[in-house]
Design a protein around this motif. Sequence first.
Motif, short mmCIF file in Angstrom:
data_model
loop_
_atom_site.label_atom_id
_atom_site.label_comp_id
_atom_site.label_asym_id
_atom_site.label_seq_id
_atom_site.Cartn_x
_atom_site.Cartn_y
_atom_site.Cartn_z
N HIS A 1 0.86 -1.19 0.00
CA HIS A 1 0.00 0.00 0.00
C HIS A 1 0.90 1.23 0.00
O HIS A 1 1.94 1.22 0.64
CB HIS A 1 -0.87 0.08 1.27
N PHE A 2 0.48 2.28 -0.69
CA PHE A 2 1.22 3.53 -0.55
C PHE A 2 1.11 4.00 0.90
O PHE A 2 0.07 3.85 1.54
CB PHE A 2 0.66 4.61 -1.48
N GLU A 3 2.18 4.60 1.40
CA GLU A 3 2.15 5.11 2.77
C GLU A 3 1.19 6.30 2.83
O GLU A 3 1.23 7.19 1.98
CB GLU A 3 3.56 5.57 3.18
N ARG A 4 0.35 6.31 3.83
CA ARG A 4 -0.57 7.45 4.00
C ARG A 4 -0.14 8.23 5.23
O ARG A 4 -0.43 7.85 6.37
CB ARG A 4 -2.01 6.94 4.16
N ARG A 5 0.57 9.32 4.98
CA ARG A 5 1.12 10.07 6.10
C ARG A 5 0.10 11.00 6.75
O ARG A 5 0.34 11.56 7.81
CB ARG A 5 2.36 10.87 5.65
N ASP A 6 -1.06 11.18 6.10
CA ASP A 6 -2.06 12.09 6.66
C ASP A 6 -3.19 11.33 7.37
O ASP A 6 -4.17 11.93 7.79
CB ASP A 6 -2.63 12.99 5.56
N ASP A 7 -3.04 10.03 7.50
CA ASP A 7 -4.08 9.23 8.16
C ASP A 7 -3.62 8.94 9.59
O ASP A 7 -2.64 8.23 9.80
CB ASP A 7 -4.25 7.92 7.36
N ASP A 8 -4.33 9.52 10.56
CA ASP A 8 -3.92 9.42 11.96
C ASP A 8 -4.52 8.23 12.70
O ASP A 8 -4.37 8.13 13.91
CB ASP A 8 -4.30 10.71 12.71
N THR A 9 -5.20 7.34 11.98
CA THR A 9 -5.81 6.22 12.69
C THR A 9 -4.73 5.30 13.25
O THR A 9 -3.61 5.21 12.71
CB THR A 9 -6.72 5.39 11.76
N LEU A 10 -5.09 4.62 14.32
CA LEU A 10 -4.16 3.70 14.97
C LEU A 10 -3.75 2.59 14.00
O LEU A 10 -2.59 2.19 13.93
CB LEU A 10 -4.86 3.10 16.20
N ARG A 11 -4.73 2.13 13.23
CA ARG A 11 -4.46 1.05 12.29
C ARG A 11 -3.41 1.49 11.26
O ARG A 11 -2.47 0.74 10.95
CB ARG A 11 -5.77 0.67 11.59
N ASN A 12 -3.55 2.70 10.75
CA ASN A 12 -2.58 3.19 9.77
C ASN A 12 -1.21 3.39 10.39
O ASN A 12 -0.19 3.06 9.80
CB ASN A 12 -3.08 4.50 9.15
N TRP A 13 -1.19 3.93 11.59
CA TRP A 13 0.10 4.15 12.26
C TRP A 13 0.80 2.82 12.51
O TRP A 13 2.01 2.68 12.34
CB TRP A 13 -0.11 4.93 13.55
#
Length: 288
Positions: free
Chosen positions: A17-29
């Motif tokens: 997946h492309f890194e999503r640096r603007d997604d602050d969800t715990l799952r994304n982090w």
Amino acid sequence: MNLYIHTDLEGVAGMVHFERRDDDTLRNWDTRKRMFRLLTGEVNAAIEGALEAGVDGQILVNDAHGSGYSIIFEEMNPAARIIHGPLTRQPFWTPKLDDSFDVMFCVAQHAMAGTSGVLAHSCWCVNDELWFGEGGMAMALAGYYDIPAVLITGDDTVCAQCRELVPEMEAAVVKEALSPYNAVSMTPPEAQRTIREAARRGVERIDEIPPFKIEGPYSIGLVGGPGQVPSSPVEGDDFREVVYEILVRGYDYELQQQEPWPMMPGRDGVFLTKGQRRAMEGEEGKAD
Ligand SMILES: [Zn+2]
């Protein structure tokens, strides 16, 4: 012998997946942190391979993906040092790279835009006849200083693309691209073993691996994929200066956003281009 390790993130085994640096969800982090750890493991594997082959000088790692802060440097092999910090504030894309280095590694690279690699993006066009991605550009900047890039790591596509430029270089294929967002990946221990061994061989075979040098004068620009020519290329006689000017001008983010391979999964088993899909969703009044 001094070693420069240019790194990215998209070529890491496990990254789809492309890194999503603007997604602050715990799952994304959590996902991001896992990818950082995997990258750090692969960089360490490359460092270990270099040390096994007898690299005894400076080892400098360029943390060159996205935020410029993707490698967990406190977990890095202490034999190396790292360049990190916001990429937009860097003096150049490959800071500190000069003729004091003897060898380059390109770790965790992705394929060029418009080709069938995992998370493929960025395509450079040189003199309307040569196309390569970020890995190729790092190799060319090393070649500017007569430094051979002896190792490429990433998926099967980027490895093939870089070996087309320099067939003698070592490649560590750590995942096989199935689509822009699907891959068959090695597990981390296997990926790291593969990288370590290829890195060692690359240094041992350095005399057989030529630097990637491109003859000037230059006309260079970023395009959406191989075969395309830039609408407003930068021209000049000094390769590095031309690249510098393009980077200062800034990436064309429109180009970067283009769908990497022509296809993405649609519905009912039909594969559609991003444009087709958007048009379809537009017709149905749906938004992503
Ligand atoms: Zn990247």
